[in-house]
Design a protein around this motif. Structure first.
Motif, mmCIF file in Angstrom:
data_model
loop_
_atom_site.group_PDB
_atom_site.id
_atom_site.type_symbol
_atom_site.label_atom_id
_atom_site.label_comp_id
_atom_site.label_asym_id
_atom_site.label_seq_id
_atom_site.Cartn_x
_atom_site.Cartn_y
_atom_site.Cartn_z
ATOM 1 N N GLU A 426 -11.009 -13.688 0.799
ATOM 2 C CA GLU A 426 -10.537 -14.039 2.133
ATOM 3 C C GLU A 426 -9.804 -15.370 2.085
ATOM 4 N N HIS A 428 -6.633 -17.876 4.282
ATOM 5 C CA HIS A 428 -6.137 -18.063 5.641
ATOM 6 C C HIS A 428 -4.664 -18.400 5.686
ATOM 7 N N GLY B 42 -13.455 -19.339 8.200
ATOM 8 C CA GLY B 42 -13.747 -18.480 9.348
ATOM 9 C C GLY B 42 -14.343 -19.205 10.533
ATOM 10 N N GLU B 44 -13.133 -21.605 12.305
ATOM 11 C CA GLU B 44 -12.177 -21.921 13.371
ATOM 12 C C GLU B 44 -12.026 -20.751 14.325
ATOM 13 N N ARG B 45 -12.215 -19.525 13.815
ATOM 14 C CA ARG B 45 -12.083 -18.368 14.699
ATOM 15 C C ARG B 45 -13.336 -18.242 15.578
ATOM 16 N N TRP B 51 -4.817 -23.002 16.000
ATOM 17 C CA TRP B 51 -4.145 -23.031 14.703
ATOM 18 C C TRP B 51 -3.360 -24.329 14.551
#
Lengths: 428, 176
Positions: A426, A428, B42, B44-45, B51
């Motif tokens: 994963e 970003h 993850g 931040e989500r 963003w």
């Protein structure tokens, strides 16, 4: 274990493509015999063999660079790539076919069936010659009745120790055979790994990939592009040439990998590949485009700036006779990826990657075309039916070979030690 | 930003923090930030951080650098003091463009990189002599902190938020 079966559609289309290629091949061979005069005959010969060289080199290079990328990931012990490993392996399986095409060109040249490589002409090496009714004999000494050989080329004669047919056959057999052999070893171990994981086998792969990187890195930046491509313009040389050619081939290999991944995802295979893998592949495509553009410009700018007659001839042959094709190729391969793939989301967008992939793939085919044709056909080359037909034929053969290799094993190597890491990749 | 005290929950594992953040966010509480020695993928989500816009900044700095380089060279090499180098007459910019490309490229990179770094430091206020703002010294070592501003979460009292946080496997919950 789930095996992948080639969809009939792909089989059918690769067959149709190969049939088009076959037609183009017949057309090319027929043109050798149907040429009206000697001039037309020379043109047909140069055109036909240039095409075989361009496509053989391009697709062999793609296969070799896919193997190189596999070795890079093994040597770095990276985890993300495991789910696309089989695709790289499959692309690498085209190497023997490309090598055969290249060696056909080499052997035909050695028997003077074509004149792509000026250095294969025996007449350029001797100062003197004796003309008799039977023919011409060449001498390096002024023997009885000898006259000065007007074809004598001092520069090429000075390169005879390197540029001669036996040495070229030996070194290319060693290099290409070595690469194919190493690919075979990776592949065999990879298939064995499907039956059960073994620590030792994995580390053998790591060790072999380190050896492969050395055995690949030196020849791909020197002997392979020098011999097959640079020796066409025998007088001209550039130390950057090997890296320039390599970067274009590497990019093409990454594009093929992306197209394969996107296609396999679209037919519901490769469920383990997520957007992060596609993003990473997109980054590679973006980055290597700039590596290629950088090397193109570095080579061009220094030669343009220094303006030495023996160097600028290479670019004059291209820019004067093919301005649109040459600058267009550079513009497409440099500007298009910069604008289209700069954004993060575009590198994850499969449609965008497919469109850019196809455009850049064609762009880099034209790059290889521009490496060969101005040297072999001077200003008389053009991309016509024969060029397009033979390229399509090679695409068909390429697709046929790699999908067949892909169908021989499960699409994902489940026993690879980094498999789990790759599935959970994963970014970003 | 409010001036009142904030609630901090300290964790000793980033995975526990992620689970804790999910629990807290599900209750309708807004988490204003997390402090961590390394990026937590993850997060931040989950807590809804916007963003970053530093890429847009980088593009603008790069364009600025490119424009500066072009105009600088145009003035120096074409207008002010044209020089004839290596058979390249310097009367027109375009004829000499290839030799200017390395400088254009390098100056673009220089401006983009320095602009990005300075923007980052200014935006986070991490400048020389500025005291550290992290709530607990161990968030630069092996602990992870979650920050909740009570003034942004008026639906629950401070005690209720603290009790909720304590159930998510924290090491410590404190106000600061």
């Amino acid at each position: 274990m789930e095996q992948f079966t080639i969809p009939n559609k792909v089989k059918r289309w690769s067959m149709i493509f190969m049939a088009i290629g076959g037609l183009a091949l017949i057309m090319g061979i027929a043109s050798l015999f149907m040429a009206g005069d000697e001039h037309a005959h020379h043109h047909a010969v140069a055109r036909f063999w240039s095409n075989l060289l361009i496509n053989g080199f391009f697709f062999f290079g793609i296969a070799a660079c896919a193997t190189f990328f596999m070795a890079v990931n093994y040597a770095a012990e990276s985890g993300w790539w495991v789910v696309i490993k089989r695709i790289l392996e499959a692309i690498g399986s085209f190497m023997p076919y490309g090598a055969v095409a290249l060696f056909i060109v080499l052997i035909a040249g050695a028997f003077h069936m074509h004149h792509l490589y000026h250095w294969m002409d025996a007449s350029v090496y001797s100062d003197f010659m004796v003309k008799t009714a039977e023919g011409i004999t060449y001498y390096s000494e002024p023997v009885e009745g000898a006259i000065v050989n007007p074809d004598f080329d001092e520069i090429i004669a000075g390169k005879i120790a390197y540029l001669n047919v036996p040495f070229m056959i030996i070194r290319q057999l060693l290099i290409m055979g070595g690469w194919i052999y190493m690919w075979k070893r990776f592949r065999t171990r990879s298939l064995e790994e499907d039956l059960g994981f073994e620590r030792g086998r994995h580390f053998k792969n790591v060790r072999d990939s380190a050896i492969f990187l050395v055995a690949f890195g030196y020849p791909i930046s020197t002997f392979v592009p020098w011999d097959w491509i640079m020796s066409i313009d025998t007088h001209w040389f550039s130390t950057l040439f090997g890296w320039y050619v390599f970067s274009g081939l590497w990019l093409s290999a990454m594009i093929v990998a992306i197209l394969m991944v996107v296609w396999l995802k679209s037919i519901g295979e490769l469920k383990e590949v997520n957007d992060s893998h596609i993003h990473d592949l997109g980054k590679w495509m973006f980055a290597i485009s700039f590596l290629w553009s950088y090397l193109f410009f570095s080579q061009f700018m220094l030669i343009w700036y220094a303006n030495i007659p023996e160097e600028v001839t290479y670019f004059q042959a291209r820019i004067n006779a093919y301005p649109l094709l040459y600058w267009g190729m550079f513009f497409v391969n440099f500007i298009f990826p910069m604008i289209a793939l700069m954004d993060r989301d575009k590198k994850r967008n499969r449609m965008m990657l497919t469109i850019m992939g196809i455009i850049l793939f064609c762009g880099h085919w034209v790059d290889v075309y521009m490496l060969v044709t101005p040297g072999t056909m001077k200003q008389h080359g053009y991309i016509g039916l024969l060029e397009v037909g033979m390229a399509i034929g090679f695409v068909g053969l390429f697709a046929f070979v790699i999908t067949r290799t892909l169908a021989k094993a499960p699409l994902v190597p489940k026993n690879h030690p980094f498999f789990d890491e790759s599935v959970h990749h994963e970014i970003h | 930003m409010s001036v009142g005290k904030k609630i901090y929950a300290l964790y000793n594992d980033d995975a526990i923090l992620i689970e804790g953040a999910k629990v807290v966010v599900a209750k309708g509480i807004k988490v204003s930030d997390t402090y961590s020695p390394f990026p937590i993928h993850g997060i931040e989500r989950i807590i809804g951080i916007k963003w970053t816009r530093i890429a847009i900044c980088a593009f603008m700095y790069g364009i600025t650098g490119l424009a500066l380089a072009i105009s600088g060279m145009y003035y120096m090499m074409i207008v002010d003091w044209p020089m004839y180098i290596g058979g390249k007459p310097n009367n027109y910019f375009l004829q000499n463009m290839p030799s200017f490309v390395p400088i254009m490229f390098e100056f673009t990179v220089l401006c983009a990189a320095h602009g990005m770094a300075l923007t980052y430091f200014l935006r986070n206020w991490t400048l020389p002599g500025v005291s550290a703002k992290n709530p607990h010294p161990r968030t630069t070592d092996d602990h992870f902190a979650m920050e909740i501003d009570p003034s942004e979460n008026t639906s629950m009292s401070v005690e209720e938020i603290q009790n909720l946080l304590k159930e998510t496997g924290t090491v410590e919950v404190f106000e600061k």
